[in-house]
Enzyme design. Structure first.
Site, PDB file in Angstrom:
ATOM      1  N   HIS A 184      -3.445  -2.375   4.098  1.00 48.17           N
ATOM      2  CA  HIS A 184      -3.058  -1.263   3.221  1.00 48.17           C
ATOM      3  C   HIS A 184      -2.030  -1.756   2.222  1.00 48.17           C
ATOM      4  O   HIS A 184      -1.186  -2.597   2.554  1.00 48.17           O
ATOM      5  CB  HIS A 184      -2.469  -0.110   4.039  1.00 48.17           C
ATOM      6  CG  HIS A 184      -2.480   1.192   3.310  1.00 48.17           C
ATOM      7  ND1 HIS A 184      -1.508   1.537   2.395  1.00 48.17           N
ATOM      8  CD2 HIS A 184      -3.359   2.217   3.334  1.00 48.17           C
ATOM      9  CE1 HIS A 184      -1.799   2.731   1.896  1.00 48.17           C
ATOM     10  NE2 HIS A 184      -2.897   3.167   2.443  1.00 48.17           N
ATOM     11  N   ASP A 220      -9.042   4.657   7.728  1.00 50.53           N
ATOM     12  CA  ASP A 220     -10.508   4.550   7.671  1.00 50.53           C
ATOM     13  C   ASP A 220     -11.119   3.864   8.872  1.00 50.53           C
ATOM     14  O   ASP A 220     -12.340   3.875   9.037  1.00 50.53           O
ATOM     15  CB  ASP A 220     -10.912   3.802   6.392  1.00 50.53           C
ATOM     16  CG  ASP A 220     -10.603   4.649   5.178  1.00 50.53           C
ATOM     17  OD1 ASP A 220      -9.931   4.162   4.254  1.00 50.53           O
ATOM     18  OD2 ASP A 220     -11.004   5.828   5.182  1.00 50.53           O
TER      19      ASP A 220
HETATM   20  C1  SDX Z   1      -7.331   3.911   1.624  1.00 48.56           C
HETATM   21  O1  SDX Z   1      -3.498   3.656  -1.391  1.00 48.56           O
HETATM   22  C2  SDX Z   1      -3.745   4.508  -0.473  1.00 48.56           C
HETATM   23  O2  SDX Z   1      -2.874   5.238  -0.021  1.00 48.56           O
HETATM   24  C3  SDX Z   1      -5.165   4.568   0.002  1.00 48.56           C
HETATM   25  C4  SDX Z   1      -5.458   5.464   1.198  1.00 48.56           C
HETATM   26  C5  SDX Z   1      -5.258   6.910   0.842  1.00 48.56           C
HETATM   27  O3  SDX Z   1      -5.060   7.703   1.773  1.00 48.56           O
HETATM   28  O4  SDX Z   1      -5.402   7.271  -0.358  1.00 48.56           O
HETATM   29  O5  SDX Z   1      -4.607   5.124   2.278  1.00 48.56           O
HETATM   30  C6  SDX Z   1      -6.902   5.318   1.646  1.00 48.56           C
HETATM   31  O6  SDX Z   1      -7.839   3.472   0.622  1.00 48.56           O
HETATM   32  C7  SDX Z   1      -7.041   3.035   2.827  1.00 48.56           C
HETATM   33  C8  SDX Z   1      -7.462   1.549   2.580  1.00 48.56           C
HETATM   34  C9  SDX Z   1      -8.957   1.464   2.841  1.00 48.56           C
HETATM   35  N1  SDX Z   1      -9.457   0.065   2.435  1.00 48.56           N
HETATM   36  C10 SDX Z   1      -9.871  -0.768   3.360  1.00 48.56           C
HETATM   37  O7  SDX Z   1      -9.762  -0.615   4.584  1.00 48.56           O
HETATM   38  C11 SDX Z   1     -10.554  -1.998   2.759  1.00 48.56           C
HETATM   39  C12 SDX Z   1     -10.032  -3.243   3.464  1.00 48.56           C
HETATM   40  N2  SDX Z   1      -8.639  -3.423   3.063  1.00 48.56           N
HETATM   41  C13 SDX Z   1      -8.353  -4.132   1.883  1.00 48.56           C
HETATM   42  O8  SDX Z   1      -9.298  -4.553   1.045  1.00 48.56           O
HETATM   43  C14 SDX Z   1      -6.904  -4.200   1.475  1.00 48.56           C
HETATM   44  O9  SDX Z   1      -6.148  -4.268   2.604  1.00 48.56           O
HETATM   45  C15 SDX Z   1      -6.416  -3.087   0.573  1.00 48.56           C
HETATM   46  C16 SDX Z   1      -7.264  -2.968  -0.643  1.00 48.56           C
HETATM   47  C17 SDX Z   1      -6.408  -1.795   1.309  1.00 48.56           C
HETATM   48  C18 SDX Z   1      -4.989  -3.429   0.154  1.00 48.56           C
HETATM   49  O10 SDX Z   1      -5.067  -4.599  -0.554  1.00 48.56           O
HETATM   50  P1  SDX Z   1      -3.750  -5.255  -1.223  1.00 48.56           P
HETATM   51  O11 SDX Z   1      -2.533  -4.504  -0.893  1.00 48.56           O
HETATM   52  O12 SDX Z   1      -4.055  -5.506  -2.653  1.00 48.56           O
HETATM   53  O13 SDX Z   1      -3.624  -6.559  -0.411  1.00 48.56           O
HETATM   54  P2  SDX Z   1      -4.329  -7.910  -0.784  1.00 48.56           P
HETATM   55  O14 SDX Z   1      -5.771  -7.632  -1.091  1.00 48.56           O
HETATM   56  O15 SDX Z   1      -3.497  -8.598  -1.793  1.00 48.56           O
HETATM   57  O16 SDX Z   1      -4.265  -8.676   0.606  1.00 48.56           O
HETATM   58  C19 SDX Z   1      -3.089  -9.369   1.010  1.00 48.56           C
HETATM   59  C20 SDX Z   1      -3.617 -10.446   1.956  1.00 48.56           C
HETATM   60  C21 SDX Z   1      -4.700 -11.314   1.327  1.00 48.56           C
HETATM   61  O17 SDX Z   1      -4.682 -12.552   2.023  1.00 48.56           O
HETATM   62  P3  SDX Z   1      -3.925 -13.828   1.299  1.00 48.56           P
HETATM   63  O18 SDX Z   1      -4.496 -13.954  -0.095  1.00 48.56           O
HETATM   64  O19 SDX Z   1      -2.462 -13.478   1.314  1.00 48.56           O
HETATM   65  O20 SDX Z   1      -4.254 -15.014   2.161  1.00 48.56           O
HETATM   66  O21 SDX Z   1      -4.233  -9.829   3.102  1.00 48.56           O
HETATM   67  C22 SDX Z   1      -5.623 -10.144   3.118  1.00 48.56           C
HETATM   68  C23 SDX Z   1      -5.985 -10.616   1.721  1.00 48.56           C
HETATM   69  O22 SDX Z   1      -7.084 -11.515   1.765  1.00 48.56           O
HETATM   70  N3  SDX Z   1      -6.318  -8.900   3.466  1.00 48.56           N
HETATM   71  C24 SDX Z   1      -7.314  -8.812   4.321  1.00 48.56           C
HETATM   72  C25 SDX Z   1      -7.630  -7.447   4.396  1.00 48.56           C
HETATM   73  N4  SDX Z   1      -6.820  -6.754   3.585  1.00 48.56           N
HETATM   74  C26 SDX Z   1      -5.993  -7.657   3.012  1.00 48.56           C
HETATM   75  N5  SDX Z   1      -7.987  -9.775   5.005  1.00 48.56           N
HETATM   76  C27 SDX Z   1      -8.976  -9.324   5.808  1.00 48.56           C
HETATM   77  N6  SDX Z   1      -9.336  -8.017   5.947  1.00 48.56           N
HETATM   78  C28 SDX Z   1      -8.684  -7.056   5.254  1.00 48.56           C
HETATM   79  N7  SDX Z   1      -9.025  -5.790   5.389  1.00 48.56           N
END
Ligand code: SDX
Length: 430
Positions: free
Chosen positions: A307, A365
């Protein structure tokens, strides 16, 4: 003059002071509105990781502590002591309703649940196998073509009636999207049912027999609505605010929010999380899947984990897991394969340094798909349910923006990296 200031030292040696503003809780902000005028420079913050786009009194999140408050009330207490329409009242007006205030609010919502009869014909224009979110974006956007008697956002009465129409009609529109996709007749709302029982009947009832309300399942659905009602300035809420900042009508703004929520990185994650669990299929396959997730080149993510704000357990995920357990128990599905797989996956992930070091925890989710599937909601409808619940949050944020004295059209700038000025050559000379 603000009692706290931040000083920015510019490359030419000049220093600029900017006021530091404090909210009632949470991080202070540096008010940089005069930066461009004073320095000719912009700030740069793709994805708005360090940017507060507005001031708000609606929802507070402490991502490190895993805290979520709606108008100051912890989500845990609201999920336990209130129903969704009480939470709608709270988000909209800022206070929990008294008994008489709640009765009046429920009465108004109840008497706006029907949609214009011609709206039903709009569905006929979609293929039956269209994704229901595509239908939702189209139908909600089209509401301004049916309720054009109250679209002037500068008119408070117009804002009030539009808000009630959206809160009241979203369950009907979502249920109609589902019925249309399975070729069953639309069910009209029934005013003697609660908001959520009415929704469940419109989704799963048929004209040929009485629908039997299961209060445990209705309570679970109602809690799912509460958990998804608002969440500060997330992508879809920011979309609604930016759309509304141009003066667009509320139906167009909510349709824009639905479009943004559809993305798999946002509201579409519950659909993606369930599909992920279905693909993994068995606990024995989890280690291999986790290996793929850790491999940057695989592009595979653990959907329902991570998140932007929560760097601790999403409090909604805990409540969703409890709700999941209750529903599966009620339905005699306590050995549900996917639920057991999800619990095992959560356990493995939370012991794995890749996730722990990146503070990746289950978000709202991760479990919501399993409980909705158990309730009989098809995967493609999950984000429609999310849209239904989030409508009150979008409306509260939209109303707050319009009544904000600092309200103006949103117009971000950029760091330009394209071609500098050049002249067009005639085509034979290119
Ligand atoms: C919702 O914003 C809100 O409030 C949203 C929400 C709401 O109520 O409105 O809470 C609802 O959207 C919840 C989130 C649902 N999305 C997912 O579950 C999809 C999977 N999660 C991600 O794609 C990710 O975690 C985000 C998009 C939610 C957040 O992404 P960020 O903050 O931009 O983080 P990032 O992509 O920069 O990741 C940081 C690191 C990276 O690794 P490094 O480059 O540092 O090595 O964490 C890793 C990412 O690769 N990472 C994950 C991951 N999420 C982040 N690795 C594996 N699986 C994941 N799910």
């Amino acid at each position: 003059m603000a009692d706290k200031n931040a000083t920015l030292k510019l490359p030419d040696g000049k220093s600029l002071d900017f006021p530091v503003l404090s909210g009632t809780t949470g991080p202070d902000v540096v008010d940089i509105r005069t930066l461009y005028g004073k320095s000719g420079m912009f700030t740069y913050d793709p994805g708005y990781l360090s940017t507060a786009s507005c001031s708000s009194s609606i929802t507070y999140i402490d991502g490190d502590a895993g805290v979520l408050l709606y108008r100051g009330y912890p989500i845990e207490q609201l999920a336990q002591h209130c129903d969704f329409l009480e939470v709608c009242y709270l988000l909209k007006y800022g206070e929990l309703p008294s008994r008489s205030q709640k009765d009046e609010f429920v009465n108004i919502v109840t008497h706006h649940t029907m949609v214009h009869e011609q709206l039903a014909r709009l569905y006929q224009g979609f293929r039956r196998d269209a994704h229901p979110m595509a239908v939702m974006v189209g139908v909600v956007g089209a509401l301004s073509a049916f309720y054009h008697d109250a679209l002037d956002i500068t008119n408070e009465q117009h804002r009030i009636i539009s808000a009630f129409r959206l809160i009241a009609k979203m369950p009907t529109i979502v249920a109609m999207s589902y019925k249309y996709s399975i070729g069953q007749p639309f069910m009209y709302p029934k005013n003697n049912l609660s908001y959520t029982a009415n929704f469940m009947r419109m989704m799963f009832g048929v004209p040929t027999e009485e629908y039997k309300v299961n209060e445990v399942l209705v309570r679970a659905m109602d809690r799912i609505f509460i958990l998804h009602a608002d969440h500060e300035q997330n992508a879809s809420t920011s979309t609604v605010r930016l759309c509304g900042s141009s003066g667009a009508n509320p139906y167009a703004c909510i349709a824009a929010g639905i479009a943004s929520l559809w993305g798999p990185a946002h509201g579409g994650a519950n659909e993606a999380a369930l599909q992920m669990l279905e693909e993994i299929g068995d606990v024995s396959k989890v280690p291999e899947f986790i290996r793929k997730v850790k491999d940057k080149h695989s592009g595979v993510r653990l959907m329902g984990f991570g998140h932007r704000v929560y760097k601790n357990y999403d409090p909604r995920a805990k409540l969703m897991r409890e709700t999941c357990h209750e529903v599966l128990e009620e339905l005699g599905l306590h050995n549900d394969r996917l639920f057991k797989l999800a619990l095992e996956m959560e356990k493995i992930a939370l012991e794995d340094d890749y996730f722990v070091s990146r503070k990746l925890y289950p978000n709202v989710d991760f479990y919501s798909g399993i409980v909705q599937r158990a309730l009989g909601i098809p995967v493609a409808m999950f984000t429609c349910i999310f849209s239904l619940a989030r409508t009150i949050g979008w409306i509260a944020q939209w109303q707050e923006m319009i009544s904000d004295p600092e309200y103006k059209i949103g117009r971000p700038r950029q760091l330009y990296k394209g071609a500098t000025r050049r002249d067009v050559k005639p085509i034979d000379k290119r």
